[in-house]
Design a protein around this motif. Structure first.
Motif, mmCIF file in Angstrom:
data_model
loop_
_atom_site.group_PDB
_atom_site.id
_atom_site.type_symbol
_atom_site.label_atom_id
_atom_site.label_comp_id
_atom_site.label_asym_id
_atom_site.label_seq_id
_atom_site.Cartn_x
_atom_site.Cartn_y
_atom_site.Cartn_z
ATOM 1 N N ASN A 182 33.839 37.324 41.748
ATOM 2 C CA ASN A 182 34.057 38.750 41.452
ATOM 3 C C ASN A 182 33.851 39.026 39.965
ATOM 4 N N LEU A 183 32.723 38.561 39.460
ATOM 5 C CA LEU A 183 32.463 38.588 38.025
ATOM 6 C C LEU A 183 32.419 39.998 37.453
ATOM 7 N N LEU A 184 31.762 40.922 38.143
ATOM 8 C CA LEU A 184 31.689 42.298 37.637
ATOM 9 C C LEU A 184 33.069 42.942 37.596
ATOM 10 N N GLU A 185 33.872 42.707 38.612
ATOM 11 C CA GLU A 185 35.229 43.257 38.632
ATOM 12 C C GLU A 185 36.064 42.686 37.489
ATOM 13 N N ARG A 186 35.903 41.403 37.210
ATOM 14 C CA ARG A 186 36.623 40.779 36.090
ATOM 15 C C ARG A 186 36.242 41.431 34.766
ATOM 16 N N LEU A 187 34.937 41.630 34.574
ATOM 17 C CA LEU A 187 34.465 42.254 33.336
ATOM 18 C C LEU A 187 35.015 43.667 33.191
#
Length: 171
Positions: free
Chosen positions: A127-132
């Motif tokens: 969930n890389l985009l959500e983390r960013l």
């Protein structure tokens, strides 16, 4: 401070010093990133991206151009065709012992060690985009990074990084 190494490999038991392809003039080292800058690695390994941050000395014109329509202090821009790969990616974050590392680049948060290093732990990161976005980072997509690269290189921005740019679209 914590130090990490990010990889697409989930089974690294030992990090051996090596010469990086784009740093042939340096001796073999193990690379790490500090926890304040780890977000710059929330991407598939070969994903080209430009990261820039508000900093001292930005001219008003450049502030308006690069930050005028965002409340974020950090902007990351990626080429559009990487969206699905980023969305579906899992990267592996290895926490490293800090003792043998020394600061290499303060702005980027890079540390290096000439010694072989055994990771303390590994954590899959998805969930890389959500983390960013959860870090209040403005994540942008563009068909081609080159116009942004040229604009930044001809601006008063000083705190920026261009990662894996050899994989960016044609100039």
């Amino acid at each position: 401070m914590k130090l990490f190494h990010f990889s697409k490999d989930a089974a690294i038991h030992t990090f051996f010093p090596r010469v990086k392809e784009n740093r042939q003039n340096m001796p073999p080292v193990v690379w790490a990133i500090d926890d304040a800058h780890e977000f710059t690695f929330y991407f598939p390994r070969d994903c080209p991206r430009i990261v820039y941050t508000k900093g001292e000395g930005i001219l008003e014109e450049d502030h308006r151009r690069f930050f005028g329509l965002t409340g974020a202090d950090i902007v990351i821009t990626v080429e559009t065709h990487w969206y699905e790969r980023i969305k579906n990616a899992t990267v592996y974050r290895y926490r490293l012992p800090v003792e043998s590392f020394r600061l290499f680049d303060e702005i980027a948060g890079y540390y290096i060690s000439p010694e072989t290093v055994k990771p303390l732990e590994m954590e899959p990161i998805s969930n890389l985009l959500e983390r960013l976005m959860g870090l209040n980072i403005d994540v942008r997509f563009t068909p081609n990074l080159n116009p942004l690269r040229e604009a930044i290189l001809n601006s008063s921005l000083k705190d920026f990084g261009m990662h894996r740019f050899e994989n960016a679209g044609n100039r």
